[in-house]
Design a protein around this motif. Sequence first.
Motif, PDB file in Angstrom:
ATOM      1  N   LEU A 137     -67.814  33.893  49.248  1.00 42.91           N
ATOM      2  CA  LEU A 137     -66.875  34.508  49.253  1.00 42.91           C
ATOM      3  C   LEU A 137     -65.615  33.578  49.744  1.00 42.91           C
ATOM      4  N   GLY A 163     -70.171  33.277  42.839  1.00 48.48           N
ATOM      5  CA  GLY A 163     -70.250  34.340  43.619  1.00 48.48           C
ATOM      6  C   GLY A 163     -71.271  34.305  44.669  1.00 48.48           C
ATOM      7  N   ARG A 189     -60.509  39.189  36.821  1.00 47.17           N
ATOM      8  CA  ARG A 189     -60.511  38.900  38.238  1.00 47.17           C
ATOM      9  C   ARG A 189     -62.033  39.173  38.669  1.00 47.17           C
ATOM     10  N   ASP A 214     -61.791  32.486  51.313  1.00 47.30           N
ATOM     11  CA  ASP A 214     -60.985  33.330  52.299  1.00 47.30           C
ATOM     12  C   ASP A 214     -59.688  33.571  51.878  1.00 47.30           C
ATOM     13  N   SER A 215     -59.313  32.945  50.805  1.00 53.64           N
ATOM     14  CA  SER A 215     -58.178  33.310  50.045  1.00 53.64           C
ATOM     15  C   SER A 215     -58.173  32.896  48.528  1.00 53.64           C
ATOM     16  N   THR A 251     -63.205  37.506  41.796  1.00 49.68           N
ATOM     17  CA  THR A 251     -63.080  37.138  43.009  1.00 49.68           C
ATOM     18  C   THR A 251     -64.263  37.834  43.951  1.00 49.68           C
ATOM     19  N   LYS A 252     -64.239  39.110  43.764  1.00 46.45           N
ATOM     20  CA  LYS A 252     -65.086  40.000  44.495  1.00 46.45           C
ATOM     21  C   LYS A 252     -66.255  40.533  43.971  1.00 46.45           C
ATOM     22  N   GLU A 253     -66.424  39.997  42.565  1.00 42.39           N
ATOM     23  CA  GLU A 253     -67.573  40.529  41.864  1.00 42.39           C
ATOM     24  C   GLU A 253     -68.653  39.944  42.472  1.00 42.39           C
ATOM     25  N   ASP A 290     -58.003  33.283  44.049  1.00 40.38           N
ATOM     26  CA  ASP A 290     -58.509  34.130  43.066  1.00 40.38           C
ATOM     27  C   ASP A 290     -59.218  33.519  42.283  1.00 40.38           C
TER      28      ASP A 290
END
Length: 224
Positions: free
Chosen positions: A53, A50, A65, A55-56, A67-69, A58
Motif C-alpha cells: 500500500l 495491490g 479508484r 503512504d499517499s 488505491t485500497k482495493e 492514488d
Amino acid sequence: MKLKIENLAKRYGNFDALRPTSLDVPEGEFLTLLGPSGSGKTTLLTMIAGLSLPDSGDIYIDGKRATKEPAFNRDIGMVFQNYALFPHLSIAENVAFPLRMRRIPEGEIRQRVTTMLEMISLPHVADRVPRELSGGQQQRVALARAMVYRPSIVLMDEPLGALDKNLREQMQIEIKHLHKRLGTTIIYVTHDQEEAMAMSDRICLMNGGGVEQLSEPQEIYNRP
Ligand code: ADP
Ligand code: ADP
C-alpha cells in the motif's frame, strides 16, 4: 486511460523508496520502467498490483479508484522473474488457475487454455508439470497464465532476467507478439536498456525513487 497514478509515494522509515510520482498509461500501451537496482521500480509495480500500500497518492484502474482495493479485486495479471508456477499442477491447470478462481465454466476454460497454449507454441505440454519444462518454456507458461483471463493490465517484473541472452531475445519477440495479439496494457520492469528500447511504446526512466524522464524509445537519449 487504463492506469492513472497520482502522487503515489512510499517510504521505508526515513527512506524514500518512491517519491511522489504521477503517471498516465493509455489502453494498450507497452510501458517500461527502466532504471538501476534500487531506483523504485518494484516498489511502484507492487503498489499497482495491490501487493503493498502507498503512504499517499492514488491509483485508478479503468477510471475506478483502486488505491485500497486488495490485489485479487484488481483486474491485473502478474509475471515474475522466477515464474512462480504451481509445481504440483499440470501446465494446463496452471494456465487454467485464474479462470477457475473466477468460476469460468469448464468448457470455456478448456477452450481458452487450448488457445493460450497454442499462442505460446506449447500445445503439447498441457499434461506435464513445470519441472519437466525448460526455463524459457516455464516463463511462456507464466505469461499465458497472466494473460488468459484477459486482464486489463499485465505487470511484468524482470520476466526474462533468469534466461540466457538468445532465449531472452526470442522471448522479447514473443511477448511483443502476445501484446499485439491481445491488446493488453503492459507495464514492464527491466534494468536492461536494450530490452527497453526493443520492446516499449514508452520508457519511464527511474532513478533514486523518482521518474527522471518519460519518453518514446527513440527519444531516450535526447534529454531535455
Ligand atoms: P528496484 O526495483 O528499482 O530495484 P525497489 O523498488 O525494489 O528498486 O527498491 C527501492 C529502494 O527501496 C531500495 O533502496 C530498497 O532497498 C528499498 N526497499 C524496498 N523494499 C523495502 C523494504 N521492504 N524495506 C526497506 N527498504 C526497502
Ligand atoms: P485432468 O487430466 O485431470 O483434467 P489436466 O491438468 O490435464 O488434468 O487438465 C486440467 C484442465 O485443463 C482440464 O480440466 C481442462 O480444462 C484443461 N486442459 C487439460 N488438457 C488440456 C489440453 N490439452 N488442451 C486444453 N485444455 C486442457
